[in-house]
Scaffold this motif. Sequence first.
Motif, mmCIF file in Angstrom:
data_model
loop_
_atom_site.group_PDB
_atom_site.id
_atom_site.type_symbol
_atom_site.label_atom_id
_atom_site.label_comp_id
_atom_site.label_asym_id
_atom_site.label_seq_id
_atom_site.Cartn_x
_atom_site.Cartn_y
_atom_site.Cartn_z
ATOM 1 N N VAL A 91 -14.735 -10.906 -70.731
ATOM 2 C CA VAL A 91 -16.024 -11.594 -70.767
ATOM 3 C C VAL A 91 -15.950 -12.648 -71.864
ATOM 4 O O VAL A 91 -15.698 -12.321 -73.036
ATOM 5 C CB VAL A 91 -17.173 -10.612 -71.041
ATOM 6 C CG1 VAL A 91 -18.498 -11.362 -71.076
ATOM 7 C CG2 VAL A 91 -17.201 -9.520 -69.987
ATOM 8 N N GLY A 92 -16.142 -13.896 -71.497
ATOM 9 C CA GLY A 92 -16.051 -14.981 -72.468
ATOM 10 C C GLY A 92 -14.621 -15.424 -72.658
ATOM 11 O O GLY A 92 -13.708 -15.089 -71.865
ATOM 12 N N SER A 93 -14.386 -16.205 -73.751
ATOM 13 C CA SER A 93 -13.058 -16.709 -74.063
ATOM 14 C C SER A 93 -12.953 -16.916 -75.576
ATOM 15 O O SER A 93 -13.945 -16.811 -76.295
ATOM 16 C CB SER A 93 -12.792 -18.034 -73.326
ATOM 17 O OG SER A 93 -13.743 -19.006 -73.704
ATOM 18 N N GLY A 94 -11.749 -17.224 -76.013
ATOM 19 C CA GLY A 94 -11.544 -17.450 -77.431
ATOM 20 C C GLY A 94 -11.472 -16.161 -78.218
ATOM 21 O O GLY A 94 -11.330 -15.057 -77.652
ATOM 22 N N LEU A 101 -27.455 -19.043 -72.533
ATOM 23 C CA LEU A 101 -25.996 -19.147 -72.386
ATOM 24 C C LEU A 101 -25.529 -18.377 -71.155
ATOM 25 O O LEU A 101 -26.018 -17.284 -70.863
ATOM 26 C CB LEU A 101 -25.300 -18.590 -73.630
ATOM 27 C CG LEU A 101 -23.762 -18.548 -73.577
ATOM 28 C CD1 LEU A 101 -23.203 -19.961 -73.562
ATOM 29 C CD2 LEU A 101 -23.214 -17.754 -74.759
ATOM 30 N N THR A 102 -24.573 -18.927 -70.431
ATOM 31 C CA THR A 102 -23.917 -18.262 -69.295
ATOM 32 C C THR A 102 -22.491 -17.932 -69.704
ATOM 33 O O THR A 102 -21.719 -18.829 -70.096
ATOM 34 C CB THR A 102 -23.915 -19.149 -68.041
ATOM 35 O OG1 THR A 102 -25.270 -19.443 -67.672
ATOM 36 C CG2 THR A 102 -23.203 -18.463 -66.887
ATOM 37 N N VAL A 103 -22.173 -16.637 -69.609
ATOM 38 C CA VAL A 103 -20.850 -16.163 -70.016
ATOM 39 C C VAL A 103 -20.014 -15.891 -68.768
ATOM 40 O O VAL A 103 -20.481 -15.241 -67.821
ATOM 41 C CB VAL A 103 -20.979 -14.884 -70.869
ATOM 42 C CG1 VAL A 103 -19.608 -14.404 -71.312
ATOM 43 C CG2 VAL A 103 -21.868 -15.140 -72.066
ATOM 44 N N ASN A 104 -18.757 -16.334 -68.790
ATOM 45 C CA ASN A 104 -17.837 -16.110 -67.665
ATOM 46 C C ASN A 104 -17.209 -14.720 -67.745
ATOM 47 O O ASN A 104 -16.882 -14.229 -68.832
ATOM 48 C CB ASN A 104 -16.735 -17.167 -67.661
ATOM 49 C CG ASN A 104 -17.274 -18.559 -67.383
ATOM 50 O OD1 ASN A 104 -18.243 -18.722 -66.640
ATOM 51 N ND2 ASN A 104 -16.651 -19.570 -67.986
ATOM 52 N N ILE A 105 -16.991 -14.109 -66.560
ATOM 53 C CA ILE A 105 -16.351 -12.789 -66.447
ATOM 54 C C ILE A 105 -15.133 -12.951 -65.544
ATOM 55 O O ILE A 105 -15.248 -13.454 -64.416
ATOM 56 C CB ILE A 105 -17.309 -11.738 -65.871
ATOM 57 C CG1 ILE A 105 -18.553 -11.619 -66.762
ATOM 58 C CG2 ILE A 105 -16.610 -10.392 -65.729
ATOM 59 C CD1 ILE A 105 -19.615 -10.696 -66.192
ATOM 60 N N THR A 106 -13.980 -12.513 -66.004
ATOM 61 C CA THR A 106 -12.732 -12.640 -65.236
ATOM 62 C C THR A 106 -11.991 -11.310 -65.209
ATOM 63 O O THR A 106 -12.177 -10.453 -66.074
ATOM 64 C CB THR A 106 -11.819 -13.718 -65.851
ATOM 65 O OG1 THR A 106 -11.513 -13.364 -67.199
ATOM 66 C CG2 THR A 106 -12.492 -15.085 -65.820
ATOM 67 N N LEU A 147 -4.865 -8.776 -58.307
ATOM 68 C CA LEU A 147 -6.179 -8.249 -58.684
ATOM 69 C C LEU A 147 -7.251 -9.260 -58.313
ATOM 70 O O LEU A 147 -7.106 -10.460 -58.591
ATOM 71 C CB LEU A 147 -6.239 -7.974 -60.190
ATOM 72 C CG LEU A 147 -5.728 -6.611 -60.661
ATOM 73 C CD1 LEU A 147 -5.734 -6.562 -62.184
ATOM 74 C CD2 LEU A 147 -6.573 -5.484 -60.094
ATOM 75 N N LYS A 148 -8.305 -8.766 -57.692
ATOM 76 C CA LYS A 148 -9.417 -9.629 -57.319
ATOM 77 C C LYS A 148 -10.711 -9.026 -57.851
ATOM 78 O O LYS A 148 -10.949 -7.817 -57.720
ATOM 79 C CB LYS A 148 -9.486 -9.792 -55.801
ATOM 80 C CG LYS A 148 -8.290 -10.547 -55.224
ATOM 81 C CD LYS A 148 -8.452 -10.807 -53.731
ATOM 82 C CE LYS A 148 -7.281 -11.616 -53.184
ATOM 83 N NZ LYS A 148 -7.440 -11.894 -51.730
ATOM 84 N N LEU A 149 -11.529 -9.908 -58.461
ATOM 85 C CA LEU A 149 -12.797 -9.476 -59.044
ATOM 86 C C LEU A 149 -13.844 -9.303 -57.951
ATOM 87 O O LEU A 149 -14.036 -10.173 -57.109
ATOM 88 C CB LEU A 149 -13.282 -10.507 -60.062
ATOM 89 C CG LEU A 149 -14.598 -10.209 -60.772
ATOM 90 C CD1 LEU A 149 -14.438 -9.003 -61.695
ATOM 91 C CD2 LEU A 149 -15.061 -11.437 -61.558
ATOM 92 N N THR A 150 -14.507 -8.149 -57.953
ATOM 93 C CA THR A 150 -15.594 -7.898 -57.008
ATOM 94 C C THR A 150 -16.956 -7.925 -57.689
ATOM 95 O O THR A 150 -17.977 -8.060 -57.016
ATOM 96 C CB THR A 150 -15.390 -6.542 -56.314
ATOM 97 O OG1 THR A 150 -15.328 -5.503 -57.298
ATOM 98 C CG2 THR A 150 -14.106 -6.532 -55.498
#
Length: 711
Positions: A681-684, A653-658, A342-345
């Motif tokens: 989106v995010g972690s934890g 804040l910058t949130v990561n998306i995976t 899977l690859k994020l676009t």
Amino acid sequence: MTPAPKPEAKAAAEPAAGDDRLKAAVAAWVANAEDAEGAGDTAGTDGVQTGKPRESAKSGKPEEPARSAVSAKSTDEPAAKPAAKAAPTSDEKPADKPAAEPDEKSDEKSGEGKKAADAPAGKPADRPTAAFGVAKPKNGAAKPAEAPAKKPADQAADKPADRPTAAFGVVKPKNGTAKPAEAPAKKPADQAADKSGGDQPTALLKAPAAPAAGKAGSKGTADSDSERTSQFVPLKSDAAAAPAKPAIPISVTPPTGVPKAPAEAERTKQTPLPPRSAAGAEPAGPAAPLDLLAQLTNTPPPPETPVRTAVRRVKIWTPLVALLLIVFCVVQAFRPLPDPTLKLTASKSYAFDGAKPSLPWPTEGQGYVEVSGLGTIGSFGEQKPVPIGSVAKTMTAYMVLKNHPLKQGENGPMIDIDAKAVSDAGKESEGESVLNTVKPGQKISLRDALSAVMIPSANNIARLLARWDSQSEEAFIKKMNVTAKELGMKNTTYTDASGLMETTVSTAEDQVKLGKKAMEIPALVAITKLPSWKDPSGTTHRNYNTLVPFDGAIGIKTGSTTKAGGNLLFAGQKEIGGTTQLIVAAVLGQHKAPIIDTVNAVSKKVLIAAQGELRDHKVVKKGDVVGRVDDGLGGTTPVVATKDVTAVGWSGLTVNITLNDAGRKLPHSAKAGTEVGQLTVGSGPGQVRVPVTLKKDLAEPSFGSKLTRLG
């Protein structure tokens, strides 16, 4: 001219002398066979090569044909050596049956009367073998039926000659074995040279016509020694003359001691290849079948040319290349396919607008606030190690639950109350927080022991759990420090399990790291969020953390000493954007009395402010393409989000998306709508997770893609 004497009268007078002379002539011929062979081969004086009469050495005129040793007139002359016959050529073959030597005596006796009748009057002739060929008389008398007619040239050349040994002119082979010679056909010139009075005992010779008496008489008296010597005339010459046939065919027995020649030379079963000449030409003569086969199979290759070389290389390499291509295609077609990924676009992150929030921090000490999985909202004070008091009991509870997991709602194993725990309960008078209801021989559950440590902050039970877990407090303390390093608590040192000692130090930041891990254990959260706890004896103990159960507070632990001041490690939750966000914070070093109330008040303001800073924003809508499935061979299939995706954070804040497969193996083929992963989106604990599905059917790689893959 004087008529020649009759042959029968002379034969009767000297029978014994003629026999002796004949024997002497044969002996002389045998002795001089090799000399005669050499003379015949080199000089050609016998007429073998030319077929002409030999010339006299004195006069230079052609010699007359050799006369017989037994002459009609010169009976007292010594016998001459017969001329040796020339060696047979390669074309000649040995006679099947050599002519036998006739008996001279019988010929002389039986032929006397016949010679008198056959020979013309007045012509002397020694014809003991007249029966083998009778010449036609000139007077026209009828010739015998057996005698063939002679040519005019033969009749004109006839002269008296004694030829009893003409059939023995055979060259002795070099290997010592005598082979009878084949009587060749006479040439016309040879037939003309024959004498009418010659002695012809062979079956293949014809008797020539008798010459005139006067001519014979005058010639016979004047002949020299060389003329009187018998001369061999070849029966077959190189000229194309028809052989004369005998009048009466007679089978002649070969002489005794002469071996019979083989009919055909014996050949080996395998004939070797005849040698080539310098120019590469084959030797003359007919080639054997094996020789022809050798010539065909040993034909040299044609000369090398660039075109021929190129054609040969194409013929050699084309099948090999074709075979390699077939093998390559088969291997490529049946090789295991690579695992799809899977690859994020979509965008890999989302940034909230606005400036960084400002929280109501106290004027002393240090503090730190973080939303689990999202990041730090803010902090204040210098993050340096300070005494933390009973906040250290958070590590004690975490270590015990880590080594002895406890499910939510369970009491866990029973722990014996030892004498040390009962003895330490008496330290309440010294200002320690203890559980004073314990008695010797009593048992307490793991759940109640943890509750006594986290709510009324009982030091004696904290030390009891350390001894129960690691057999000694010292061993347990070592584990505490090891775990602190594993969690990244670089500024933390533990010297006791209760935190009473001032040497147990840490920072607000380090305690937030520990608080996030502790709040991930549901059994511990279930204890710390309680405002009070009732021990086994029925006594109720209040929670010194007054934040709970208000404003979503769920713990964690208070701690206070004169040296450390008021300290609080707390946690709270907030529901936002469809998620439950966990806020973990720590405030240390509050010395304003009452220190416990001061730290609780300050911490409450920080918790409420942090909760207020949280907001959400929709970053992905339902059905949006957020990635693709890559089959590893160049083929891709898009994937879409099944829900709206909301990011939770605060300004700045910058949130990561995976995008990940959520622990499942991706298929090589699947129908549209199949769930293949999730968007995070995010972690934890507060991260957002949304499933993603295939937008269209996922198909296996094509045959062409399989053939062209390199990896």
